[in-house]
Structure formats: structure tokens, C-alpha cells
Design a protein around this motif. Sequence first.
Motif, short mmCIF file in Angstrom:
data_model
loop_
_atom_site.label_atom_id
_atom_site.label_comp_id
_atom_site.label_asym_id
_atom_site.label_seq_id
_atom_site.Cartn_x
_atom_site.Cartn_y
_atom_site.Cartn_z
N THR A 197 36.00 40.20 45.20
CA THR A 197 34.92 41.19 45.26
C THR A 197 34.56 41.58 46.68
OG1 THR A 197 33.29 39.40 45.23
CG2 THR A 197 33.92 40.34 43.10
N ALA A 198 34.82 40.68 47.62
CA ALA A 198 34.49 40.93 49.03
C ALA A 198 35.41 40.10 49.91
CB ALA A 198 33.02 40.56 49.30
N THR A 199 35.55 40.52 51.15
CA THR A 199 36.31 39.73 52.11
C THR A 199 35.50 38.50 52.50
OG1 THR A 199 35.42 40.70 54.14
CG2 THR A 199 37.21 41.91 53.04
N CYS A 200 36.10 37.63 53.29
CA CYS A 200 35.37 36.45 53.76
C CYS A 200 34.17 36.85 54.60
CB CYS A 200 36.30 35.53 54.56
SG CYS A 200 37.70 34.91 53.60
N GLY A 201 34.24 37.99 55.28
CA GLY A 201 33.13 38.50 56.07
C GLY A 201 32.19 39.39 55.29
N LYS A 202 32.40 39.46 53.96
CA LYS A 202 31.52 40.21 53.05
C LYS A 202 31.64 41.72 53.21
CE LYS A 202 28.40 36.29 52.49
NZ LYS A 202 27.01 35.77 52.53
N TYR A 203 32.84 42.16 53.53
CA TYR A 203 33.18 43.58 53.49
C TYR A 203 33.82 43.87 52.13
CZ TYR A 203 32.20 43.57 58.48
OH TYR A 203 31.57 43.45 59.70
N PRO A 204 34.03 45.13 51.76
CA PRO A 204 34.53 45.42 50.41
C PRO A 204 35.90 44.79 50.14
CG PRO A 204 33.62 47.40 51.40
CD PRO A 204 33.65 46.36 52.49
N GLY A 205 36.01 44.10 49.01
CA GLY A 205 37.28 43.55 48.56
C GLY A 205 38.03 44.56 47.71
N SER A 206 39.26 44.21 47.34
CA SER A 206 40.11 45.16 46.60
C SER A 206 39.99 45.04 45.09
CB SER A 206 41.58 44.97 47.01
OG SER A 206 41.87 45.62 48.22
N LEU A 207 39.27 44.05 44.57
CA LEU A 207 39.16 43.90 43.13
C LEU A 207 38.59 45.18 42.51
CD1 LEU A 207 39.57 41.92 40.79
CD2 LEU A 207 37.20 41.21 41.07
N GLY A 208 39.32 45.73 41.53
CA GLY A 208 38.93 46.99 40.94
C GLY A 208 39.48 48.21 41.65
#
Length: 435
Positions: free
Chosen positions: A148-159
Motif C-alpha cells: 500500500t505504501a513504500t517504506c517511507g510512506k509514499y504511494p505503493g503499487s498495490l492496485g
Amino acid sequence: MSHPSVPRIGRAFAGLTVVAACSAGLLPATPAAATPDPTHPSGGTPRTATSYPNLARTPPMGWNNWSYYMCDINEEVVLDNARALVRTGLAKKGYDTVTVDDCWMAKQRGPEGELVADPEKFPHGMAYLGRQLHRMGLKFGIYEDVGTATCGKYPGSLGHFQQDADLFAHWKVDYLKADGCNVPVPPGSTKEQAYRDVYGRQSRALEATGRRITFSVSAPAYFQYSGDRLWHQVIGWSAELGNLWRGGADIALEKDTAAKKWSSIAFNFAYNSDLAGLQRPGRWNDPDFLLAGDSGLTQDEIQSQMSLWAVMAAPLISSTDLSALSPGARRVLGNEEIIAVDQDPLGVQGRVVQREEGVTVLSRPLRNSDRAVALFNSGDTARTLSTTASTAGLPDADSYRLRDLVTGRTTHSGQDIVAEEVPPHSTVLYRVGAR
């Protein structure tokens, strides 16, 4: 600039202090804005993954910003280090992939759900960055997360797997490092099933773009402490879905002490050296970055890491300020004979053939019937190290030629392969052949 507070793997192992690594901490659900992923219809069963194209015939080499710069990254930092690769001659020696790690993007996706580069850090955008790297003869690598998010809490690719993969292909990305910091586990699934599903979707999305994008999988790092059976099982399917995989704990950061950096090198070597049976030519165990540079480590220690990574057929990915590389660090990274061991076309990871307190010996077959033999003194005092030709797997012969790949000296020996008075934390790497 410190990385945002994200739990990361950490545990003492073999008496070593372990550094921070990405956690297996999971968020409870996918983002509300997630769009359907065409590679995995809602409610469907993930189709069986076929083997990802073999895009890394030899272990990848290059530079990544993470260990040295963490989130303190921008366009000029990346391009300055890329120019240094070219200027120092390291690019010609194989260090040809420049990868931008976490924190490169804006905190929110764009109006069409697309990833957007941080306009302050990368004012010209990522396609521009890729063009500049390609004009230097380099490859363009980028980071994302399959959760849902990268380790730094940026947008992840799920979805957004196919949307993001298509965007990376449009940007002419050559290499994707896909982390797994925030992978939700759906009800009724196991953690392993969840990771296998999302990494499978990422793999298929990359392949569907038609662009040759080397795929670095981080899944095994989230199972390092789940027991060897499960950990090795995850490595097995990671080797089908991608070209290389992060096996465990992150290497230390530039802000860490020299002692902690050495402990992390020794720890990552220890776990990776026991994974040789799970590697195969073209599919690589990755024990993380090389720390040669302005790190506080001794010349023996940075040389030791380089030699050990080479005998293990590990990716050689530097993470330092290459624009300020010392002559000693440049010699370590640029040693063509050691690079040749790492990049040997047989593509076989060296195996531990002898181990005792403070001493490890590895041996690796090379294409011309030679062997690379590494004698590693992990202790804190100098000592003479030795093994035998038989233990190292050499063919029967009356004598052997020993080429010390650090000093460049060639000697000859009988059945005993000896390295005298090896300094603490040092590795002697021989190329050995029958006379």
C-alpha cells in the motif's frame, strides 16, 4: 535527512549487531483510491507465474543512493554520482545501473492515479532523469513497493501494478527494485501467499510492458526470521518472478558507526554465504550494497566486503558518494580481476568449504577451470589461514598457481593453500589453477 520511522527487521545473529532492515509490518487494507488491477481480476485466483525473462546474465552492478543518502536525494545528487561513475572509469568496468531508491515521488498520486515525481527533488521529472543517464551510457533504475505504501510512506503499487509498470516503461526504466514494507494479508491468506500474490502481479505487469526491466525482488527479506524452510521457499518463487532478490537485513547506513557497518557486512555475509544452493546462473542472491567509500571502515574491511561479495556472485551495487571517492576505495571498486570473478560467465555462487571460529573459506568454480578461493579472517587479530586443494575442490595436481587478486602477486604451492598473517577483518582472494 532521516528516513521516516518505519519498523525494520533486526535481530542478533552469530554474535553480531544487526542493523535496521525493512520490516514485515503490514497495513490492514489497500488504499481507498486503489484501482482494479487487470493482471489480477477481483475475486479471481492468481494465475501461475511463469519464469521471468533472464535479464541479468551476470550479477547487476551499479550505484544506489539509499545507504549513503537515504531520503536526502534529488536530481543533482543522482546525476553527480552518475557522472562520477563515468569519470572514474567505473562505468566501463561494469557499474552501469544508477538506481533511485525510496522517497523520489510525491506523497499523492496524480489526477489519473499516476505516480508523480517530487517536483522539488526532481524538477525535470523521471523521464528526463532517465534520458540523462542513457546519454551517459548508463541504465536507469527506480524503486517502488508492492504494498500500500513504500517504506517511507509514499504511494505503493498495490492496485496500480500495470499502470505503474507502463509508466516505468514509458520513462525507459531498465531496473526496478520492488520493496515489500506494507503488504496487507487478506483474510484467509497467509503472509507468504499475500507476498507471492503481489510480487507475482508486479512481475507479470513488468513483462506485459514489453520492455526489458531487470526485476529485483525484496520478498525474502521479510521472511528471514520465519524459519529456513519458509524463507528458502520464498527465495525459490522469488527466483521465478525476478532476476535477483534481497535475502535479508539491510546493510548499514552512512550515519551508523564504523563498528556497526562492519557488523552488518559480517552479518549479511554470514546469511548469504549459506544460500548458495538456492542461487542459479542468472538468478542472484543479493546481500545488499557495497560500502566502499567515505564510510569509516578500514581499507581491509572495504576490500574484504568486495572480495566476499565477488566470490558469492553477488550484485556489486555501490552506495556512497562517488563524487568524493578516495583513491583506496576506487582501487577496491575498480579491481578488474575481482570484478571478473564476480561476473564470471559460469554464474555459480561460491560455497563455504571450511568454517571454524573466526575463519571462513569459500570456493567458487570459474569458466576456465580455475577456482576462486577466499580465506576470510573475521576475527580481531591477525592469523595465518589455510586450506587444502582437495577441500577447495581443485583437480589433482602436483602444484597450483595462486594469483592474489588484491596484490596482483602470483605464487605457487603444493596441496596446501596458505595466506600468512591475514589482518583482522581481511579476506585473501586467490584465483587458483593447476600448473
